[in-house]
Design a protein around this motif. Structure first.
Motif, mmCIF file in Angstrom:
data_model
loop_
_atom_site.group_PDB
_atom_site.id
_atom_site.type_symbol
_atom_site.label_atom_id
_atom_site.label_comp_id
_atom_site.label_asym_id
_atom_site.label_seq_id
_atom_site.Cartn_x
_atom_site.Cartn_y
_atom_site.Cartn_z
ATOM 1 N N MET A 28 0.822 -1.214 0.000
ATOM 2 C CA MET A 28 0.000 0.000 0.000
ATOM 3 C C MET A 28 0.855 1.263 0.000
ATOM 4 S SD MET A 28 -3.100 -1.145 2.563
ATOM 5 C CE MET A 28 -3.786 0.509 2.703
ATOM 6 N N VAL A 35 -4.542 1.401 -1.876
ATOM 7 C CA VAL A 35 -4.971 2.169 -0.692
ATOM 8 C C VAL A 35 -6.456 2.513 -0.802
ATOM 9 C CG1 VAL A 35 -4.707 4.331 0.584
ATOM 10 C CG2 VAL A 35 -2.682 3.110 -0.229
ATOM 11 N N ASP A 39 -9.350 1.055 1.586
ATOM 12 C CA ASP A 39 -10.121 2.028 2.356
ATOM 13 C C ASP A 39 -11.621 1.823 2.163
ATOM 14 O OD1 ASP A 39 -10.225 4.395 4.095
ATOM 15 O OD2 ASP A 39 -11.080 5.364 2.319
ATOM 16 N N TRP A 90 -5.510 -4.103 8.135
ATOM 17 C CA TRP A 90 -5.234 -2.676 8.315
ATOM 18 C C TRP A 90 -5.962 -2.149 9.550
ATOM 19 C CZ3 TRP A 90 -8.190 1.845 8.025
ATOM 20 C CH2 TRP A 90 -7.455 3.026 8.014
#
Length: 104
Positions: A28, A35, A39, A90
């Protein structure tokens, strides 16, 4: 890559982080598209479940069970399942769920 190594269910967050998450999270740093995709998956999770260690771990167990049932294997490419797993990793890292010695 063996995502479902022996003992993965005892600490699913740690297991997925070791087998997929670390490499994907490092990737990432140089891939803005990854990313953005991660997200989006993290946003879905934030809206769908309470983000505490136990609930995220339970969600991950159910998600992994479904992936095993379907015969999914990580190919190294960020398909929808890999993106969701990366988002879980994450979130677990950002919220400190992998710190300390508690099973995660």
């Amino acid at each position: 890559m063996v995502l479902f190594a022996d003992g993965w269910a005892a600490a699913p967050l740690r297991s997925v982080m070791q087998t997929l998450g670390q490499d994907q999270l490092a990737r990432m740093a140089t891939d803005p598209g990854l990313v953005a995709a991660v997200d989006q998956h993290a946003a879905v999770l934030r809206d769908a479940i309470p983000l505490d260690r136990e609930t995220l771990g339970d969600y991950l167990l159910g998600f992994l069970d479904e992936l095993r049932h379907r015969g999914w294997a990580f190919s190294g490419e960020p398909d929808a399942a890999a993106l969701r797993l990366t988002a879980v990793c994450w979130l677990a890292r950002e919220r400190g769920f992998l710190e300390g010695e508690l099973p995660a």
